[in-house]
Scaffold this motif. Structure first.
Motif, short mmCIF file in Angstrom:
data_model
loop_
_atom_site.label_atom_id
_atom_site.label_comp_id
_atom_site.label_asym_id
_atom_site.label_seq_id
_atom_site.Cartn_x
_atom_site.Cartn_y
_atom_site.Cartn_z
N ARG A 98 0.86 -1.19 0.00
CA ARG A 98 0.00 0.00 0.00
C ARG A 98 0.89 1.23 0.00
NH1 ARG A 98 -5.44 -0.27 1.09
NH2 ARG A 98 -6.47 1.69 1.58
N CYS A 99 0.35 2.34 -0.50
CA CYS A 99 1.12 3.58 -0.52
C CYS A 99 0.19 4.77 -0.45
CB CYS A 99 2.00 3.67 -1.76
SG CYS A 99 1.09 3.71 -3.31
N SER A 100 0.78 5.93 -0.20
CA SER A 100 0.02 7.17 -0.14
C SER A 100 0.89 8.30 -0.64
CB SER A 100 -0.41 7.44 1.31
OG SER A 100 -1.07 8.68 1.40
N LEU A 101 0.35 9.11 -1.53
CA LEU A 101 1.05 10.29 -2.02
C LEU A 101 0.68 11.44 -1.10
CD1 LEU A 101 2.88 11.47 -4.22
CD2 LEU A 101 0.80 12.06 -5.48
N ARG A 102 1.69 12.03 -0.45
CA ARG A 102 1.45 13.08 0.54
C ARG A 102 2.15 14.37 0.12
NH1 ARG A 102 3.90 10.58 5.71
NH2 ARG A 102 5.64 10.50 4.29
#
Length: 132
Positions: A81-85
């Motif tokens: 999983r990943c998140s662009l912040r």
């Protein structure tokens, strides 16, 4: 393409489906041969930007205008999983939104879940979440 991205991909139900896409592929592989234990590695990275992208912000640590994405990989090198912040957030910001769904997916399926991360993730909330 821009309208497609903002009207369809950015819809809340589509964003959650995109966030879970890699985990669905991993579950298909593990459906054939489930590992006994899983090692989850969490870390942030830098993604330099050029121009006026939304949420692209100066980061003093990396000395550039960037995004500061957060990733969770397993021991096989698969992106869980990943998140662009935005570029100016702390390494551990929004860790729960990225890590908790992955841990929940493996609970009851594998005998052990191991977690590795650098000192930026050494906070009581992370430890308490993982002790459950």
């Amino acid at each position: 393409m821009g309208r497609f991205e903002t009207q369809w991909l950015a819809a809340p139900e589509n964003l959650s489906a995109l966030a879970a896409l890699s985990s669905q592929w991993i579950d298909l592989v593990h459906g054939r041969r489930l590992p006994r234990g899983i090692v989850l590695d969490m870390d942030s990275s830098v993604s330099p930007t050029h121009g006026e992208q939304e949420n692209s912000v100066w980061n003093g640590h990396y000395a550039c205008t960037c995004y500061h994405p957060l990733f969770v990989f397993n021991q096989f090198g698969d992106l869980e999983r990943c998140s662009l912040r935005p570029g100016n957030v702390h390494s551990a910001d929004e860790w729960g939104a990225v890590l908790k769904p992955v841990v929940a997916r493996y609970q009851g399926k594998v005998s052990r879940i191991y977690f590795r991360a650098d000192a930026g993730f050494a906070n009581p909330e992370v430890y308490e979440s993982l002790e459950v």
